[in-house]
Design a protein around this motif. Structure first.
Motif, PDB file in Angstrom:
ATOM      1  N   ARG A  25      -1.165  -4.106   7.264  1.00 60.46           N
ATOM      2  CA  ARG A  25      -0.118  -3.855   6.569  1.00 60.46           C
ATOM      3  C   ARG A  25       0.996  -4.677   6.970  1.00 60.46           C
ATOM      4  NH1 ARG A  25      -0.246   2.133   8.887  1.00 60.46           N
ATOM      5  NH2 ARG A  25       1.414   1.160   9.702  1.00 60.46           N
ATOM      6  N   CYS A  26       1.587  -4.701   5.050  1.00 61.65           N
ATOM      7  CA  CYS A  26       3.371  -5.188   5.073  1.00 61.65           C
ATOM      8  C   CYS A  26       4.254  -4.269   4.523  1.00 61.65           C
ATOM      9  CB  CYS A  26       3.713  -6.173   3.719  1.00 61.65           C
ATOM     10  SG  CYS A  26       1.814  -7.084   4.120  1.00 61.65           S
ATOM     11  N   PHE A  27       5.314  -4.500   4.983  1.00 66.48           N
ATOM     12  CA  PHE A  27       6.586  -3.565   5.643  1.00 66.48           C
ATOM     13  C   PHE A  27       6.903  -4.498   4.428  1.00 66.48           C
ATOM     14  CE2 PHE A  27      11.414  -2.446   5.346  1.00 66.48           C
ATOM     15  CZ  PHE A  27      10.955  -1.492   5.160  1.00 66.48           C
ATOM     16  N   VAL A  28       7.574  -3.358   2.923  1.00 68.04           N
ATOM     17  CA  VAL A  28       8.455  -3.703   2.130  1.00 68.04           C
ATOM     18  C   VAL A  28       9.615  -3.124   1.473  1.00 68.04           C
ATOM     19  CG1 VAL A  28       7.989  -4.334  -1.087  1.00 68.04           C
ATOM     20  CG2 VAL A  28       6.320  -3.975   0.434  1.00 68.04           C
ATOM     21  N   GLY A  29      10.860  -4.083   1.688  1.00 65.13           N
ATOM     22  CA  GLY A  29      12.367  -3.032   1.877  1.00 65.13           C
ATOM     23  C   GLY A  29      12.306  -4.077  -0.048  1.00 65.13           C
ATOM     24  N   ASN A  30      13.965  -3.063   0.217  1.00 61.69           N
ATOM     25  CA  ASN A  30      14.729  -2.918  -1.278  1.00 61.69           C
ATOM     26  C   ASN A  30      14.086  -2.547  -2.501  1.00 61.69           C
ATOM     27  OD1 ASN A  30      17.484  -4.387  -2.360  1.00 61.69           O
ATOM     28  ND2 ASN A  30      16.663  -6.673  -2.372  1.00 61.69           N
ATOM     29  N   LEU A  31      13.038  -2.123  -2.284  1.00 63.07           N
ATOM     30  CA  LEU A  31      12.373  -1.378  -3.725  1.00 63.07           C
ATOM     31  C   LEU A  31      13.359  -0.362  -4.275  1.00 63.07           C
ATOM     32  CD1 LEU A  31       8.905   0.030  -1.818  1.00 63.07           C
ATOM     33  CD2 LEU A  31       9.532  -2.063  -2.940  1.00 63.07           C
ATOM     34  N   SER A  32      14.058  -0.250  -5.360  1.00 62.80           N
ATOM     35  CA  SER A  32      14.175   0.256  -7.006  1.00 62.80           C
ATOM     36  C   SER A  32      13.577   1.807  -6.835  1.00 62.80           C
ATOM     37  CB  SER A  32      13.768  -0.358  -8.133  1.00 62.80           C
ATOM     38  OG  SER A  32      14.323   0.541  -9.045  1.00 62.80           O
ATOM     39  N   TRP A  33      14.792   2.888  -6.537  1.00 62.52           N
ATOM     40  CA  TRP A  33      13.958   4.163  -6.078  1.00 62.52           C
ATOM     41  C   TRP A  33      13.513   4.775  -6.931  1.00 62.52           C
ATOM     42  CZ3 TRP A  33      19.924   6.616  -4.867  1.00 62.52           C
ATOM     43  CH2 TRP A  33      19.680   6.076  -4.183  1.00 62.52           C
ATOM     44  N   GLY A  34      13.645   4.428  -8.212  1.00 60.24           N
ATOM     45  CA  GLY A  34      12.323   4.349  -9.271  1.00 60.24           C
ATOM     46  C   GLY A  34      11.125   3.500  -9.110  1.00 60.24           C
ATOM     47  N   THR A  35      10.270   3.034  -7.904  1.00 60.87           N
ATOM     48  CA  THR A  35       9.226   2.081  -7.722  1.00 60.87           C
ATOM     49  C   THR A  35       8.436   3.587  -6.943  1.00 60.87           C
ATOM     50  OG1 THR A  35      10.235   0.447  -7.396  1.00 60.87           O
ATOM     51  CG2 THR A  35       8.171   0.645  -6.964  1.00 60.87           C
ATOM     52  N   SER A  36       7.254   3.070  -7.763  1.00 61.10           N
ATOM     53  CA  SER A  36       6.221   4.198  -7.325  1.00 61.10           C
ATOM     54  C   SER A  36       5.229   3.488  -6.857  1.00 61.10           C
ATOM     55  CB  SER A  36       5.234   4.816  -8.875  1.00 61.10           C
ATOM     56  OG  SER A  36       5.249   3.890  -9.341  1.00 61.10           O
TER      57      SER A  36
END
Length: 106
Positions: A25-36
């Protein structure tokens, strides 16, 4: 009065079952609030077979700006960290690292 200097404990040898392994598993940060979750899954397919993608939410429908992507193999997760860290998703540079909680699942 001081006693003798403290000795460092000898290094502990790791048993085979205690080896450090990269998780799936990878943690992904700094996503746009609109990312699904589907956007996340589609973006990470270039690194391997995505088993699961999830956007973390503060409350239903309100993104925390981060997510988790699970791959079929640890090698695919390592490839995602190497190739997709600092890549652009939804107009933002995303941060990709190993999910620290994945270590607890083994």
């Amino acid at each position: 009065r001081r006693g003798p200097p403290a000795r460092a404990a000898p290094p502990r040898k790791r048993a085979k079952s205690d080896e450090v392994r990269v998780g799936r598993r990878c943690f992904v940060g700094n996503l746009s609030w609109g990312t699904s979750w589907q956007d996340l899954k589609d973006h990470f397919r270039s690194a391997g077979t995505v088993v699961h993608a999830k956007i973390m939410e503060e409350r239903p429908g309100r993104s925390k700006g981060c997510g988790i992507v699970e791959f079929e193999t640890p090698e695919e997760a390592a490839c995602a960290i190497e190739t997709l860290n600092d890549s652009d998703l939804g107009g933002r540079p995303i941060n990709v690292r190993e999910d620290r909680e994945d270590r607890d699942l083994r």
